[in-house]
Structures are given as structure tokens and as C-alpha cells.
Design a protein around this motif. Structure first.
Motif, PDB file in Angstrom:
ATOM      1  N   THR A 154       0.839  -1.201   0.000  1.00 27.27           N
ATOM      2  CA  THR A 154       0.000   0.000   0.000  1.00 27.27           C
ATOM      3  C   THR A 154       0.872   1.248   0.000  1.00 27.27           C
ATOM      4  N   TRP A 155       0.261   2.389  -0.313  1.00 23.88           N
ATOM      5  CA  TRP A 155       0.971   3.660  -0.307  1.00 23.88           C
ATOM      6  C   TRP A 155       0.894   4.289   1.081  1.00 23.88           C
ATOM      7  N   THR A 156       2.019   4.756   1.587  1.00 22.37           N
ATOM      8  CA  THR A 156       2.061   5.388   2.905  1.00 22.37           C
ATOM      9  C   THR A 156       1.415   6.767   2.864  1.00 22.37           C
ATOM     10  N   SER A 157       1.095   7.296   4.029  1.00 21.16           N
ATOM     11  CA  SER A 157       0.500   8.630   4.124  1.00 21.16           C
ATOM     12  C   SER A 157       1.424   9.661   3.486  1.00 21.16           C
ATOM     13  N   PRO A 158       0.890  10.543   2.641  1.00 15.85           N
ATOM     14  CA  PRO A 158       1.740  11.507   1.928  1.00 15.85           C
ATOM     15  C   PRO A 158       2.486  12.441   2.878  1.00 15.85           C
ATOM     16  N   VAL A 159       3.699  12.799   2.468  1.00 18.88           N
ATOM     17  CA  VAL A 159       4.540  13.709   3.236  1.00 18.88           C
ATOM     18  C   VAL A 159       4.877  14.909   2.368  1.00 18.88           C
ATOM     19  N   ASN A 160       4.712  16.108   2.913  1.00 21.46           N
ATOM     20  CA  ASN A 160       5.081  17.328   2.204  1.00 21.46           C
ATOM     21  C   ASN A 160       6.610  17.407   2.099  1.00 21.46           C
ATOM     22  N   PHE A 161       7.110  17.778   0.924  1.00 22.50           N
ATOM     23  CA  PHE A 161       8.558  17.879   0.744  1.00 22.50           C
ATOM     24  C   PHE A 161       9.167  19.015   1.572  1.00 22.50           C
ATOM     25  N   GLY A 162       8.339  19.882   2.126  1.00 25.16           N
ATOM     26  CA  GLY A 162       8.840  20.911   3.016  1.00 25.16           C
ATOM     27  C   GLY A 162       9.273  22.180   2.305  1.00 25.16           C
ATOM     28  N   GLU A 163       9.656  23.168   3.091  1.00 29.21           N
ATOM     29  CA  GLU A 163       9.979  24.485   2.555  1.00 29.21           C
ATOM     30  C   GLU A 163      11.296  24.501   1.795  1.00 29.21           C
ATOM     31  N   ARG A 164      12.093  23.449   1.898  1.00 30.20           N
ATOM     32  CA  ARG A 164      13.307  23.368   1.083  1.00 30.20           C
ATOM     33  C   ARG A 164      12.957  23.305  -0.396  1.00 30.20           C
ATOM     34  N   ILE A 165      11.790  22.732  -0.724  1.00 33.98           N
ATOM     35  CA  ILE A 165      11.383  22.559  -2.107  1.00 33.98           C
ATOM     36  C   ILE A 165      10.136  23.376  -2.434  1.00 33.98           C
ATOM     37  N   ASN A 166       9.159  23.400  -1.536  1.00 34.99           N
ATOM     38  CA  ASN A 166       7.908  24.123  -1.796  1.00 34.99           C
ATOM     39  C   ASN A 166       8.023  25.601  -1.441  1.00 34.99           C
ATOM     40  N   SER A 167       7.146  26.401  -2.061  1.00 38.10           N
ATOM     41  CA  SER A 167       7.138  27.843  -1.840  1.00 38.10           C
ATOM     42  C   SER A 167       5.690  28.308  -1.674  1.00 38.10           C
ATOM     43  N   ALA A 168       5.503  29.617  -1.560  1.00 37.84           N
ATOM     44  CA  ALA A 168       4.156  30.179  -1.467  1.00 37.84           C
ATOM     45  C   ALA A 168       3.449  30.178  -2.820  1.00 37.84           C
ATOM     46  N   SER A 169       4.185  29.883  -3.883  1.00 33.05           N
ATOM     47  CA  SER A 169       3.612  29.797  -5.226  1.00 33.05           C
ATOM     48  C   SER A 169       3.216  28.349  -5.517  1.00 33.05           C
ATOM     49  N   ASP A 170       2.919  28.050  -6.783  1.00 35.92           N
ATOM     50  CA  ASP A 170       2.536  26.698  -7.179  1.00 35.92           C
ATOM     51  C   ASP A 170       3.757  25.880  -7.574  1.00 35.92           C
ATOM     52  N   GLU A 171       3.864  24.689  -7.015  1.00 31.69           N
ATOM     53  CA  GLU A 171       4.813  23.679  -7.488  1.00 31.69           C
ATOM     54  C   GLU A 171       3.980  22.558  -8.105  1.00 31.69           C
ATOM     55  N   PHE A 172       4.387  22.092  -9.281  1.00 30.74           N
ATOM     56  CA  PHE A 172       3.500  21.216 -10.031  1.00 30.74           C
ATOM     57  C   PHE A 172       4.285  20.163 -10.818  1.00 30.74           C
ATOM     58  N   ARG A 173       3.608  19.066 -11.145  1.00 31.30           N
ATOM     59  CA  ARG A 173       4.083  17.962 -11.973  1.00 31.30           C
ATOM     60  C   ARG A 173       5.527  17.548 -11.661  1.00 31.30           C
ATOM     61  N   PRO A 174       5.746  16.946 -10.487  1.00 30.33           N
ATOM     62  CA  PRO A 174       7.099  16.444 -10.189  1.00 30.33           C
ATOM     63  C   PRO A 174       7.348  15.103 -10.866  1.00 30.33           C
ATOM     64  N   VAL A 175       8.581  14.864 -11.265  1.00 32.07           N
ATOM     65  CA  VAL A 175       9.004  13.553 -11.764  1.00 32.07           C
ATOM     66  C   VAL A 175      10.361  13.237 -11.145  1.00 32.07           C
ATOM     67  N   VAL A 176      10.600  11.962 -10.888  1.00 32.27           N
ATOM     68  CA  VAL A 176      11.841  11.518 -10.264  1.00 32.27           C
ATOM     69  C   VAL A 176      12.551  10.574 -11.219  1.00 32.27           C
ATOM     70  N   TYR A 177      13.880  10.742 -11.322  1.00 35.50           N
ATOM     71  CA  TYR A 177      14.675   9.934 -12.233  1.00 35.50           C
ATOM     72  C   TYR A 177      16.055   9.673 -11.648  1.00 35.50           C
ATOM     73  N   PHE A 178      16.783   8.858 -12.373  1.00 33.89           N
ATOM     74  CA  PHE A 178      18.225   8.691 -12.244  1.00 33.89           C
ATOM     75  C   PHE A 178      18.665   8.117 -10.905  1.00 33.89           C
ATOM     76  N   ASP A 179      18.233   6.878 -10.661  1.00 33.65           N
ATOM     77  CA  ASP A 179      18.760   6.121  -9.530  1.00 33.65           C
ATOM     78  C   ASP A 179      19.990   5.377 -10.015  1.00 33.65           C
TER      79      ASP A 179
END
Length: 339
Positions: free
Chosen positions: A282-307
Motif C-alpha cells: 500500500t501507499w504510505t500517508s503523503p509527506v510534504n517535501f517541506g519548505e526546502r522545495i515548496n514555496s508560497a507559489s505553485d509547485e507542479f508535476r514532479p518527476v523523479v529519475y536517475f537512480d
């Protein structure tokens, strides 16, 4: 004479050693500070990223309403090279110019088939075990966004000449941002299923209930994914438990991590980026990435790559209309932990 020869050899070895870079950093690290993708951004909107690795270079596909492509969002591609300097620890991105290879030519042909006077958003590509290269995206030609599929086959007979519109939910809802995941599946940028597992589930968003929620659909074992997606009768979408009473939108899965955007309460303003991990079925409860990444504006469409073993962390790319950009939504990248 003996001592002169020894001194000469020592001097030569010293000079030769000085010609090679000193390996101070054995592994690279994507920056922990959000960094603008300046080589891609313009004064217009750049959003929604997909990557394809080709021989040390990366084809980046994203949506842009740059006027050269019309007054709407088209999917455009650029070939990017990035390198990590083991001597000083710096990471470099640069656009690759000059002759293109067969991969980028085929992709250009595919995007030429896809782009039309409507808005194309949320690109997602994968390679099937049969060699077909599948490109998923959303298009709003009918007034509502629908997921569409374009397939480049290993032979002309396998290629689909038209962009097939797929409908998973009610006719009067938007459906966007498809992504795939499975227990042993990892989208490793242009590796076929047979090399890194077969996708077991399709994930996407729909506003069928009045707001955007994240849904998933089971992909039966032993079927070709692109064939399965054309058969509407097989679809039984269900909501993920991580949805909230707000908009949960633009998901993407990489391995066992799901990243998405949400305007749920408790964020830093507008849409924020969240992550969830797949554990014990199952999927765990969502966690906010925090103020290191998020801002007072819109952050949208994240993608993760390159392991990759040569890097300590993962690369996450997203779009934001935060102050300090070139204009509208810009693309940004940042490093996130592997676990």
C-alpha cells in the motif's frame, strides 16, 4: 647516469600525474537547493517533464507555450548532456548541438505526429518488451483533457499512425498525467520492460468527482500494455487512499516512490509537492517535501529519475511559477534522498 635516469623518470611521472584530474568526489550529488533549469526555461511557460537516456545524453520532453509552437502547449524536445566533475564536485547541464542520432530523429517524428492546435501536457514514455516505444500524454481537443497514446514500433507495421484518445472514466471528466508502476518495474529512461520489470498498474488523475483525484488500474499479467490501454472494457479505476478532500494532481511513480502535487490544507501555498512510498502492498500517508522545495507559489508535476550508483541521491524535476524565474512556469531540479 643511473641517478639522472631515475630523476628523469620521477619528473615524467609527476608531470603525467598532473595531467589527470584528481578524484576528490567518487560519487556525485544532485543539489539539495532548488535550481532553475536555465537552459530550458524562457519567458513563457515550461512544464511537465519526461526523460529518455541515449548514449550518455538525455532527451528532455516537456510542454511549452512558446509562441513558435502556437498559442497553446506543445511537446518539445531538447538533447541535454550532464556531467559530474569528480575534482570539484560541480554538476553541469548543457544543451547538445550538432548532428542528431536516430533516437532523437524518431522522437522528433513522434512529436510531430502528436502536436496539434490543442494543448498537449503530461508526457510519459516507456519501452515495451516487444521494442515498441510508447508515448502517453493528455490532449484537450474535445474541450476536456483526455489521455492519448502514440506508439513507434520497431517496424513501420507496428507503428500507430494516429494518436489514439483513451477514455477511462465518465465522458464529462478530465483525465491526465498517466504513469506506470509495479513491484519490479522502474522507468529507467529507455530500458525495455524485459530489462527492468513489467508495469503492473496504470496511475492517472481525473476530476470525475468534481476535483482531481489519483486513480489506478490493474494491468493483467501477460498482456502488452499499449494493447490493454485500448480496451475500455478492461478498465476498473479505483481511487488511491492517499487522496484528500482537495485536488491531488499530476502524479508520477519511480520505483516505490510516488510524487504528486496537491493544494490540500497544511501546505506552503498553492500547489505543494508531496511524496508517498509503496510499502507492504500500500501507499504510505503523503509527506510534504517541506519548505526546502515548496514555496508560497505553485509547485507542479514532479518527476523523479536517475537512480544510479554514481550519484548519492535521486533527481527530481518539477515546474513552478515562483518569483525569480524567467516568466510563468519554469522547470526546476533538486536532489532528494534515495530512501
Amino acid at each position: 647516469m643511473k641517478y639522472k635516469s631515475l630523476a628523469l623518470i620521477t619528473m615524467i611521472l609527476f608531470l603525467v600525474a598532473g595531467c589527470f584530474p584528481k578524484i576528490k568526489y567518487k560519487t556525485g550529488k544532485f543539489p539539495e537547493e532548488v535550481t532553475s533549469f536555465d537552459i530550458l526555461n524562457t519567458q513563457y511557460d515550461e512544464m511537465n517533464m519526461d526523460l529518455k537516456m541515449i548514449f550518455g545524453s538525455t532527451i528532455m520532453v516537456y510542454s511549452s507555450n512558446y509562441p513558435n509552437f502556437g498559442n497553446h502547449f506543445d511537446l518539445i524536445s531538447k538533447v541535454i548532456e550532464f556531467s559530474f566533475d569528480q575534482e570539484n564536485g560541480n554538476l553541469f547541464f548543457k544543451e547538445k548541438h550538432g548532428p542528431v542520432n536516430n533516437h532523437s530523429i524518431k522522437l522528433s517524428e513522434q512529436l510531430y505526429q502528436i502536436n496539434d492546435p490543442c494543448n498537449q501536457r503530461g508526457p510519459y514514455s516507456f519501452q515495451e518488451g516487444n521494442g515498441n516505444y510508447v508515448f502517453l500524454y493528455s490532449s484537450d481537443c474535445d474541450g476536456l483533457s483526455k489521455i492519448a497514446m502514440n506508439t513507434q514500433g520497431i517496424t513501420s507495421a507496428n507503428s500507430r499512425k494516429t494518436n489514439e484518445k483513451l477514455r477511462f472514466m465518465e465522458e464529462d471528466s478530465n483525465e491526465m498525467y498517466p504513469s506506470l508502476y509495479g513491484k519490479n518495474f522502474r522507468k529507467t529512461i529507455d530500458h525495455a520492460e524485459e530489462m527492468n520489470g513489467k508495469p503492473e498498474k496504470l496511475i492517472f488523475t481525473s476530476d470525475a468527482d468534481g476535483k482531481f483525484d489519483i486513480y489506478e488500474v490493474d494491468i493483467p499479467e501477460g498482456v502488452v500494455v499499449s494493447d490493454f490501454m485500448q480496451d475500455k472494457q478492461n478498465f476498473q479505476p479505483r481511487k488511491l487512499t492517499i487522496n484528500s478532500s482537495s485536488n491531488d494532481h499530476a502524479p508520477a511513480v519511480f520505483g516505490d516512490i510516488l510524487v504528486f502535487a496537491s493544494d490540500r490544507p497544511g501546505g506552503f501555498g498553492g500547489y505543494d509537492l508531496y511524496y508517498s512510498q509503496f510499502k507492504n502492498g500500500t501507499w504510505t500517508s503523503p509527506v510534504n517535501f517541506g519548505e526546502r522545495i515548496n514555496s508560497a507559489s505553485d509547485e507542479f508535476r514532479p518527476v523523479v529519475y536517475f537512480d544510479h550508483g554514481s550519484f548519492e541521491n535521486l533527481l527530481m524535476i518539477f515546474s513552478s511559477d515562483r518569483p525569480g524565474g524567467k516568466g510563468g512556469f519554469d522547470l526546476y531540479y533538486v536532489g532528494i534522498p534515495k530512501n
